[in-house]
Design an enzyme around this catalytic site. Sequence first.
Site, PDB file in Angstrom:
ATOM      1  N   PHE A  24      64.120  -2.884 -35.218  1.00 36.01           N
ATOM      2  CA  PHE A  24      63.171  -3.612 -35.258  1.00 36.01           C
ATOM      3  C   PHE A  24      62.202  -2.541 -35.098  1.00 36.01           C
ATOM      4  CE2 PHE A  24      58.722  -6.501 -34.280  1.00 36.01           C
ATOM      5  CZ  PHE A  24      59.431  -7.079 -35.716  1.00 36.01           C
ATOM      6  N   ARG A  47      55.602  15.178 -31.893  1.00 38.48           N
ATOM      7  CA  ARG A  47      55.071  14.114 -31.675  1.00 38.48           C
ATOM      8  C   ARG A  47      55.613  13.203 -31.960  1.00 38.48           C
ATOM      9  NH1 ARG A  47      51.929  16.316 -29.457  1.00 38.48           N
ATOM     10  NH2 ARG A  47      49.354  16.338 -28.794  1.00 38.48           N
ATOM     11  N   GLU A  48      56.417  12.203 -30.773  1.00 31.63           N
ATOM     12  CA  GLU A  48      56.486  11.222 -31.069  1.00 31.63           C
ATOM     13  C   GLU A  48      56.168   9.992 -31.713  1.00 31.63           C
ATOM     14  OE1 GLU A  48      56.932  12.844 -28.342  1.00 31.63           O
ATOM     15  OE2 GLU A  48      59.451  13.380 -29.012  1.00 31.63           O
ATOM     16  N   ALA A  95      48.297 -14.152 -35.926  1.00 30.26           N
ATOM     17  CA  ALA A  95      48.367 -12.688 -37.004  1.00 30.26           C
ATOM     18  C   ALA A  95      50.559 -12.696 -37.226  1.00 30.26           C
ATOM     19  CB  ALA A  95      48.450 -11.035 -36.140  1.00 30.26           C
ATOM     20  N   GLU A 111      51.483 -16.321 -42.124  1.00 35.55           N
ATOM     21  CA  GLU A 111      51.551 -16.601 -40.651  1.00 35.55           C
ATOM     22  C   GLU A 111      50.492 -17.459 -39.790  1.00 35.55           C
ATOM     23  OE1 GLU A 111      53.113 -15.182 -38.238  1.00 35.55           O
ATOM     24  OE2 GLU A 111      53.804 -13.652 -39.813  1.00 35.55           O
ATOM     25  N   GLU A 115      52.248 -20.130 -37.141  1.00 34.62           N
ATOM     26  CA  GLU A 115      52.301 -20.032 -35.798  1.00 34.62           C
ATOM     27  C   GLU A 115      51.159 -21.326 -35.514  1.00 34.62           C
ATOM     28  OE1 GLU A 115      52.389 -15.442 -34.921  1.00 34.62           O
ATOM     29  OE2 GLU A 115      50.099 -16.097 -35.055  1.00 34.62           O
ATOM     30  N   GLY A 134      47.247   7.422 -32.293  1.00 33.09           N
ATOM     31  CA  GLY A 134      47.893   8.751 -32.034  1.00 33.09           C
ATOM     32  C   GLY A 134      49.583   8.718 -31.871  1.00 33.09           C
ATOM     33  N   GLU A 138      50.322   1.874 -37.468  1.00 34.92           N
ATOM     34  CA  GLU A 138      50.354   0.864 -38.433  1.00 34.92           C
ATOM     35  C   GLU A 138      48.550   0.293 -38.657  1.00 34.92           C
ATOM     36  OE1 GLU A 138      51.771  -3.702 -36.105  1.00 34.92           O
ATOM     37  OE2 GLU A 138      49.696  -2.136 -34.513  1.00 34.92           O
ATOM     38  N   GLU A 161      63.769 -16.712 -34.792  1.00 34.93           N
ATOM     39  CA  GLU A 161      63.031 -15.723 -34.492  1.00 34.93           C
ATOM     40  C   GLU A 161      62.228 -15.265 -32.674  1.00 34.93           C
ATOM     41  OE1 GLU A 161      59.858 -13.742 -36.753  1.00 34.93           O
ATOM     42  OE2 GLU A 161      60.804 -14.046 -38.539  1.00 34.93           O
TER      43      GLU A 161
END
Length: 210
Positions: A24, A47-48, A95, A111, A115, A134, A138, A161
């Site tokens: 996802f 970093r991941e 959102a 949305e 929603e 960090g 997004e 969904e």
Amino acid sequence: MSEIQHFSQQDIEILGEQTLYEGFFTLKRIQFKHKLFAGGESGVVTRELLIKGAASAVIAYDPKEDSVILVEQVRIGAAYHPESHRSPWLLELIAGMVEKGEKPEEVALRESEEEAGIQVKNLTHCLSVWDSPGGTVERIHLFAGEVDSSKAKGIHGLAEENEDIRVHVVKREQAYQWMCEGKIDNGIAVIGLQWLQLNYAQLQQSWKCS
């Protein structure tokens, strides 16, 4: 007041990246170097990074009733936290994720229907912010929109969904009080309700002839 250091994209060097997982969302391991405030260059930083993309959120506000529409749904992140004893069903702003080829304002309108079953007019861009940069990619685009809160009710969401979303109409002052008390404690809703508290009078004025 200290002078702001104006570093740019040219002052950071991506040395390599590895995709660890694709689902996802996408998880990558990034290695990079960057310039230092004191001069010179950093060592190699690893970093991941969770790649989520962009999302749109809507402060659905009824200026005549001075009410805001909130949605309630379960969130796995709030359920999984080992120290949390609170309910993982959160009160949030409307959102949704911005898919490839979509504009943030299109997502805000879509949305709102999916929603909460409501139509939004006078959609206004409030601000755009990074969500936890960090370790996450997004960009959140926050909008305010005029709604008729009398038409907001029921349970909504897309069955394919597995969405199960309940709609709440809450007086603006009540929603803000819940935020201050920590009953509303997710970042987007907190930012949105703070923005609304600062700007609701301006919205009432600018939407009064709509």
